[in-house]
Write an enzyme that holds these catalytic residues in place. Structure first.
Site, PDB file in Angstrom:
ATOM      1  N   HIS A  26       0.834  -1.213   0.000  1.00 27.42           N
ATOM      2  CA  HIS A  26       0.000   0.000   0.000  1.00 27.42           C
ATOM      3  C   HIS A  26       0.866   1.259   0.000  1.00 27.42           C
ATOM      4  CE1 HIS A  26      -3.740  -2.284   0.910  1.00 27.42           C
ATOM      5  NE2 HIS A  26      -2.903  -3.063   1.582  1.00 27.42           N
ATOM      6  N   SER A  44      17.446  16.155 -18.487  1.00 32.14           N
ATOM      7  CA  SER A  44      16.674  17.391 -18.520  1.00 32.14           C
ATOM      8  C   SER A  44      17.325  18.405 -19.444  1.00 32.14           C
ATOM      9  CB  SER A  44      16.567  17.982 -17.111  1.00 32.14           C
ATOM     10  OG  SER A  44      15.942  19.254 -17.141  1.00 32.14           O
ATOM     11  N   LYS A  98      20.859  16.034 -14.054  1.00 31.38           N
ATOM     12  CA  LYS A  98      19.692  15.188 -13.794  1.00 31.38           C
ATOM     13  C   LYS A  98      19.706  13.986 -14.738  1.00 31.38           C
ATOM     14  CE  LYS A  98      14.725  15.746 -12.927  1.00 31.38           C
ATOM     15  NZ  LYS A  98      14.131  14.623 -13.663  1.00 31.38           N
ATOM     16  N   GLU A 113      10.959   3.898 -18.281  1.00 24.83           N
ATOM     17  CA  GLU A 113       9.856   4.698 -18.820  1.00 24.83           C
ATOM     18  C   GLU A 113       9.466   4.211 -20.215  1.00 24.83           C
ATOM     19  OE1 GLU A 113      11.138   8.825 -16.491  1.00 24.83           O
ATOM     20  OE2 GLU A 113      11.739   8.489 -18.569  1.00 24.83           O
TER      21      GLU A 113
END
Length: 470
Positions: free
Chosen positions: A193, A323, A329, A336
């Site tokens: 959860h 980025s 980054k 993805e």
């Protein structure tokens, strides 16, 4: 059938009239009409699908030549033309949009015309001289779009599975098992959860993913068995009209040898030509795999989140700057991409299911959609899993200190106290720990609920994270 006007143009004739084609084109008049009729997506037939169709044409030419249905010289020329296409030649001649005439007649004729025109050249004739070698009467002897295309989907699916998806899955499973062994002794906090849960071994996370992919590979193997049962020889409606009595068994045997796969004739050709159930079954197995790939890729992204404000229990390999504005980054791009491909496969599965139920009577005219979506799903999943393995899984580095800190700080450790102090006492200890910041160990000892030796045994992370019976 054809007229030569100059060195640049030839005229071909079909039942609808005359059209001019560039003399260099190996496709013919029916393909030209399809190009004009279907300027839909710009997506051309998949290479694997072309291979499947060409292999069928090679097998039929061999068998029809052996049975005396077409001249042996023509048979050999068609076979040579097919081999040339299979070696990579003339690939730019397969030009019909994937969204085309129902059942795939346009693509089928594109294949027939290319092979016929190349066979004509091999025999010393000009392209378009269909009195000598005809796309319909020779290349397509004893065949119909209605039995060739469902067979091509089967063969294309089998080729894509053996060349792309199954090797990719085997590589991913091996890489995950290797990571499982490498990180078996690292304890991390489990989470259910999205909340703290009892400790687990990082290695077992990788091993679980390996088992999941193994199960999917087995399901796909089972589903793909139906692809080996062919309706080839059914001709237009499943009756075998215009075929030699020995053709059906011989062509399936020859095709089996060409692709090194144990194919067999369908017990009822009409059923094999009408039902798209085998494709729906394989697509469903691919969809199930895609769903778990999404889950795995999301797990990887979550475990790598950070580096300062997320979990950062593992480090995925940085493969490109993440980025256009934030220096330094790095994003989990391979994970993805995996999710995006998986979503596409799920969408293809829905389209396949809709197309499969849209047949009427002796034919399903939605086969071009099924062909593209099924084979493309197999190939993009295979390619995705391969690059995910090579550029992500194999380079994962565990952050052992971060994993241990989360595991030691998890309130879920109180679960191990249940058998010793009872659920309500354990809940009270957890609540007090959260409110005061005191450790579970400190509160249990302060309340005298357990002695120090016993408590040390119960809160042993390594023991708690061992799989019972493992």
């Amino acid at each position: 059938m054809t007229e030569q006007t100059d060195s640049q143009v030839r005229i071909e004739r079909d039942s609808m009239g005359d059209r001019s084609l560039n003399s260099s084109a190996y496709y013919g008049i029916q393909t030209l009409r399809a190009i004009e009729n279907f300027p839909i997506s710009g997506i051309k037939p998949l290479s694997t699908y072309v291979d499947a169709c060409i292999l069928i044409k090679k097998a039929t030419a061999i068998v029809n030549g052996e049975l005396g249905c077409i001249d042996q010289k023509i048979s050999k020329a068609i076979v040579q033309a097919a081999d040339e296409v299979l070696s990579g030649k003339f690939r730019d001649q397969f030009v019909v949009d994937v969204y085309q005439a129902g059942a795939g007649t346009s693509h089928h004729m594109n294949v027939n015309e290319v092979l016929a025109n190349r066979a004509l050249e091999i025999l010393g004739y000009e392209k378009g001289n269909y009195k000598q070698v005809s796309p319909n009467d020779h290349v397509n002897y004893g065949q119909s779009t209605n039995d060739v295309i469902p067979t091509a989907i089967r063969i294309g699916g089998l080729l894509a599975l053996s060349k792309t998806l199954h090797p990719a899955l085997e590589g991913a499973i091996a890489a995950l098992e290797k990571k499982a062994a490498q990180y078996q002794d690292i304890v991390r906090s489990g989470r259910t959860h999205m909340q703290d849960a009892v400790p687990v071994r990082l290695g077992e996370n990788f091993r679980a993913w390996a088992y999941i992919l193994t199960d999917h590979q087995n399901r796909i193997h089972t589903a793909s068995g139906d692809l080996m049962v062919l309706g080839l020889g059914g001709s237009a409606a499943g009756t075998g009209l215009n075929t030699h009595p020995k053709y059906r068994a011989s062509v399936v045997q020859t095709l089996s040898e060409l692709i090194n796969c144990p194919l067999e004739p369908a017990p009822h050709l009409m059923a094999a030509m009408q039902s798209m159930a085998p494709f729906v079954s394989v697509s469903g197995a691919l969809r199930n795999l895609a769903q778990d790939l999404v889950k795995i890729s999301h797990d990887l992204r979550l475990m790598d989140s950070g580096p300062k404000t997320g979990l950062k229990e593992i480090q995925l390999p940085p493969v490109q700057p993440g980025s256009s504005i934030m220096p330094g980054k790095y994003n989990p791009v391979m994970a993805e991409m995996t999710s995006m491909v998986s979503f596409q496969v799920m969408g293809y599965d829905s389209a396949i299911a809709l197309a499969a139920q849209a047949g009427q009577l002796e034919l399903n005219v939605m086969m071009p959609l099924i062909a593209y979506n099924l084979i493309h799903s197999i190939e993009i999943l295979g390619n995705t899993i391969s690059v995910l393995t090579e550029r992500c899984i194999e380079g994962i580095i565990a952050n052992q200190e971060r994993c241990l800190a989360y595991a030691e700080g998890s309130l879920a450790l109180v679960t191990a106290l249940n058998p010793h102090i009872g659920y309500l006492n354990a809940a009270a200890v957890a609540k007090e720990s959260l409110e005061t910041g005191k450790s579970l160990r400190q509160i249990v000892l302060e309340k005298g609920l357990m002695d120090e030796t016993e408590l040390a045994k119960v809160l042993n992370l390594e023991q708690m994270s061992e799989i019972v019976g493992g």
